[in-house]
Enzyme design. Structure first.
Site, PDB file in Angstrom:
ATOM      1  N   TRP A   1     104.913  45.430 -35.729  1.00 27.24           N
ATOM      2  CA  TRP A   1     104.432  46.754 -36.159  1.00 27.24           C
ATOM      3  C   TRP A   1     103.156  46.593 -36.954  1.00 27.24           C
ATOM      4  O   TRP A   1     102.896  45.579 -37.572  1.00 27.24           O
ATOM      5  CB  TRP A   1     105.478  47.428 -37.044  1.00 27.24           C
TER       6      TRP A   1
ATOM      7  N   THR B   1     105.946  39.687 -37.040  1.00 26.19           N
ATOM      8  CA  THR B   1     104.758  38.835 -36.929  1.00 26.19           C
ATOM      9  C   THR B   1     103.539  39.399 -37.658  1.00 26.19           C
ATOM     10  O   THR B   1     102.663  38.651 -38.069  1.00 26.19           O
ATOM     11  CB  THR B   1     104.392  38.616 -35.446  1.00 26.19           C
ATOM     12  N   CYS B   2     103.464  40.712 -37.800  1.00 24.83           N
ATOM     13  CA  CYS B   2     102.295  41.297 -38.468  1.00 24.83           C
ATOM     14  C   CYS B   2     102.196  40.831 -39.915  1.00 24.83           C
ATOM     15  O   CYS B   2     101.102  40.648 -40.444  1.00 24.83           O
ATOM     16  CB  CYS B   2     102.360  42.819 -38.424  1.00 24.83           C
ATOM     17  N   THR B   3     103.363  40.700 -40.560  1.00 22.92           N
ATOM     18  CA  THR B   3     103.362  40.327 -41.983  1.00 22.92           C
ATOM     19  C   THR B   3     103.886  38.915 -42.215  1.00 22.92           C
ATOM     20  O   THR B   3     104.054  38.496 -43.347  1.00 22.92           O
ATOM     21  CB  THR B   3     104.235  41.317 -42.781  1.00 22.92           C
TER      22      THR B   3
END
Length: 858
Positions: A857, A823-825
């Protein structure tokens, strides 16, 4: 003021403008100034009762005054002891009173003696007289006073004095005069008079105007006259008048009375002679503009502010035009507020082309000044601020215009100016660095990335810091930012703040339970000292190893849902489903302040949280007053009821709606009481004349007064230490989208903008994935979005700004592996399945049990 005439009586005086504005001063013991009283005046006072009458001439007696209008009507006021007012009375009149006995006769000339009055009607060739007659000044062969206008038999007078020549020639009145106890009529051959019989007093010399001078041959004297004319506001304001249907007589706080097309053609003609044009520019710069007052005598004087931009336009984009525009801007901004408001209303009515050119003039000048300011790293540039203030005013005016211009005409490429300035300065600091290195360096600097502590880097960082301060000074002028620039500035500030937090400021890290998100986050904030001293924010869920942007985004998604469902803090309106501040105190006294801080984290850290707030809250955060439309959004039935009151066409509002200026409220014991919206509201019925006042007061009470304490706490948290100044460049609708995201799902753009690593767009697995996605229901597509990004809402700017990545980690047994979301990227790890059926099964399972297949992350 462009003076057309000056008149004086016994001890009182008048001045008349070209467009019919009348000023009087002096003795007023009989009301001869027409100001509704008998007090003397030591300075010129505007005779407002003659506004709009199209006055063209004034005659004064010893203690009375007569006024002639363009329509041939006569008004008189002042002493009436001898009947000199013509109202069949000897009473004084302190207000201009129409001489009704002349009704139906179009008068072209008037004259006043000490205590008598003459008028001339050209259509019948008759002179009428009234007032004192003891000296025979009325011309009626009698010496008694006359209270009403009666005609003088001028033909008998001609015959009596032997003026008939016996050859058919006939004499007629050309001019009438009066003074003291005498009356005069200048006569001439009727044949000679015919071409000008209706011109009345217009044969008198008038003020010289620019348009008249431009029509003359351009010899030495004319050149001097033109330059003198541009040195005088009186002359310039009397030029280029709208003479079509006497439009300039309608000059008021709404209309300038100018013919801008005539002004444009006049300046085009003037520009053909560069020498004269330069002299005119100098005269305006050094004589005209410095002479302009903060508080003009009358509205006609403001015409100069409409005319001068036409001169600047023909000067082109030169230093002369820039200097002149700077001087004009200072003068405009020095006007008293009431006159500045009039200028705004004139801009509102300005023809489309001229308004567009004025906007572009200030847009280009503001752009030029911004480039100079950033190049010179000067934090204080009054010329730039003046130009931007007027550009912002024109932007607000544009909303009120019948024909609006596109908002892009106000925009300045601020980000480009910042980047160009940084690039140029970086080239000075690092002259040997290649362009390929400098571009990424500048881009990283604008995102707040770390730079070494060498001297040249320190110099560059100081320059960047100054540019950021200049950028903050631009925030009040939101008109110069288009949405793309606003978002770039927001992301730039957000990234710089987060970089700063990682380098030198503490990050607020909280642990919350998925089952009690709201309770846990508020308790954690209290234990951390409310959290207002932190720039960055992240959350971990109890019992889970995941951390970083993605999990924090998921936290805000859950927070929005719990706020909407539990009703402990905000009140949910049943009709709209929106949340608003409650009429009762919440269970937690500091909840609104803490939620304001969380809302600030959403903005400054780039998250999305659907708080389910109405637009009214975002208006209030940006100091924009809520309106009836906002109450309609929050409480549709209540808002519609108020709209019905406004829309009711008949006069029996009181009998139909039975409303007064009160509003029902619930007391602490659960009873209903009436709260007065205005003093004595219980006894003030809502009627046709005050219904808008009632609706405005009602809306203000519901959306402001009743929630003042709660909103102030929320706003204080939102505006706490690390809030982003850039939020103030957004419109309320835009800020709502920044915080809450939106639901404008253009799913085809998700595929168009996707990028790939390990796959190609044409690979079978990629085509299969998009086929499966396309066949999902709308709700399932939203679920996939939440699985991949942590939120089922679209970031501000639309789905086109949401770029996902699909990668291939080359699993040894892809058909036994599930898709995984980073989800971070916004990255989807998609195994290379052997069939579309397996892909569909694995993807739907991963979406359903998303927590197991989401890796978050930093």
């Amino acid at each position: 003021m462009p003076v057309a005439q000056i008149a004086a009586g016994g001890e009182h005086s008048f001045a008349l403008s070209l467009s019919g504005t009348v000023f009087g001063w002096g003795r007023n013991n009989h009301g001869q100034l027409g100001l509704k009283d008998t007090e003397d005046r030591l300075e010129p006072n505007h005779v407002t009762l003659l506004k709009g009458k199209r006055t063209i001439y004034i005659a004064c007696g010893e203690e009375h005054t007569a006024v002639l209008t363009k329509d041939g009507l006569v008004y008189t006021f002042g002493a009436g002891s001898y009947g000199q007012l013509g109202h069949n009375s000897t009473k004084d009149e302190i207000k201009p009173h129409l001489v009704g006995y002349l009704f139906g006769s179009k008068v072209s000339q008037i004259a006043c003696g000490s205590y008598h009055t003459l008028v001339f009607v050209p259509s019948c060739g008759k002179i009428y007289s009234f007032g004192r007659g003891e000296e025979g000044q009325l011309g009626n062969k009698e010496t008694r006073d006359q209270l009403v206008p009666l005609s003088i038999n001028i033909t008998d007078i001609f015959a009596y004095n032997g003026y008939e020549d016996g050859h058919g020639a006939k004499l007629a009145v050309k001019r009438i005069f009066a003074g003291g106890h005498q009356s005069f009529a200048e006569c001439c051959d009727e044949m000679d008079l015919l071409p000008c019989v209706n011109q009345s007093f217009n044969t008198l010399r008038r003020i010289v105007t620019v348009d008249q001078l431009l029509e003359q041959e351009l010899d030495k004297n004319t050149r001097k006259g033109i330059v003198r004319a541009f040195s005088s506001s009186q002359t310039l304001c009397g030029s280029f008048l709208d003479v079509n249907k006497d439009g300039h007589f309608k000059t008021n706080g709404e209309t300038s009375g100018l013919n801008l097309s005539a002004a444009y053609l006049g300046f085009v003609m003037l520009a053909k002679n560069s020498s004269v044009l330069q002299q005119v520019k100098t005269a305006v710069q050094h004589h005209l503009i410095p002479s302009l007052p903060r508080s003009p005598t009358c509205v006609e004087t403001l015409r100069v502010y409409i005319i001068i931009p036409e001169l600047i336009a023909v000067l082109g984009e030169s230093r002369d035009s820039a200097t002149l525009l700077e001087s004009l801007s200072r003068s405009i901004l020095s006007l008293e507020d009431s006159y500045f408001k009039i200028l705004e209303r004139w801009w509102c009515k300005m023809p489309y082309y001229f308004f567009l050119r004025l906007v572009r003039m200030y847009q280009k000048e503001s752009h030029r000044l911004l480039q100079l300011t950033m190049t010179g790293a000067s934090q204080c540039n009054p010329q730039l601020h003046n130009s931007l203030k007027i550009l912002q005013t024109l932007y607000q005016v544009n909303f009120c215009r019948h024909h609006t211009i596109q908002e892009r005409n106000f925009c300045i490429p601020v980000m480009k100016v910042i980047k160009d300035s940084l690039t140029a300065f970086a080239a000075q600091c690092f002259p040997k660095a290649p362009r390929a290195v400098m571009d990424p360096f500048v881009n990283n600097a604008m995102r707040g990335c770390y730079m070494p502590f060498e001297p040249e880097y320190e110099q560059f960082k100081q320059y960047l810091s100054v540019l950021c301060k200049i950028k903050e000074e631009l925030i009040p002028f939101r008109c110069i930012f288009d949405m793309e620039t606003k978002l770039k500035l927001w992301k730039m500030e957000s990234q710089m703040l987060q970089k700063q937090a990682f380098i030198s400021e503490p990050i607020l890290s909280l642990e919350v339970s998925r089952d009690a998100v709201l309770r846990d986050v508020l308790d954690n904030l209290r234990s951390q000292g409310t959290g207002d001293q932190y720039a960055a924010f992240q959350v971990e869920f109890t019992g889970e190893d995941s951390f970083g942007y993605g999990v924090t985004q998921e936290f805000f998604t859950l927070l929005g849902r719990e706020l909407h469902s539990n009703g402990q803090i905000f009140q949910q309106h049943e009709e709209s489903g929106l949340l608003w501040f409650p009429s009762r105190e919440p269970e937690m006294d500091d909840a609104f302040y803490l939620l304001g801080i969380l809302c600030r984290f959403v903005v400054s850290n780039g998250f999305i949280c659907n708080f389910h707030f109405p637009l009214a809250l975002y208006k209030k955060l940006l100091h924009v007053p809520p309106t009836l439309d906002d109450l309609k959004e929050l409480s549709p039935t209540e808002g519609k009821s108020l709209q019905d009151v406004l829309d009711y066409e008949y006069d029996d509002i009181e009998e139909t709606f039975y409303l007064d200026f009160t509003i029902p409220i619930e007391t602490a014991d659960g009873m209903t009481a009436r709260k007065e919206l205005i003093p004595n509201g219980n006894n003030t019925p809502v009627q046709k004349h005050n219904r808008k006042q009632f609706v405005d007061a009602y809306v203000d009470y519901r959306l402001n007064t009743t929630v003042e304490q709660e909103f102030e706490a929320f706003s204080r948290g939102f505006r706490s230490r690390y809030s982003l100044p850039v939020v103030d460049i957004f419109l309320p609708e835009e800020l709502r989208d920044v915080i809450q995201g939106n639901t404008k799902y253009e799913w085809e753009l998700l595929e168009q903008n996707a990028i790939y690593d390990g796959y190609a767009r044409t690979d079978a697995i990629v085509r299969n994935f998009w086929e499966v996605f396309e066949n999902l229901s709308e709700d399932m597509k939203k679920q996939f979005l939440a699985f991949l990004t942590g939120s089922d809402r679209i970031p501000v700017g639309g789905i086109g700004n949401l770029r996902i990545q699909i990668i291939n980690n080359r699993s040894e047994e892809p058909d036994s592996t599930y898709p995984c979301a980073y989800t971070c990227t916004r990255t989807l790890d998609l195994p290379n399945y052997s069939s579309i059926e397996i892909l569909r099964e694995k993807l739907l399972h991963a979406m359903k049990f998303g927590e197991e297949f989401t890796i978050i992350w930093d």
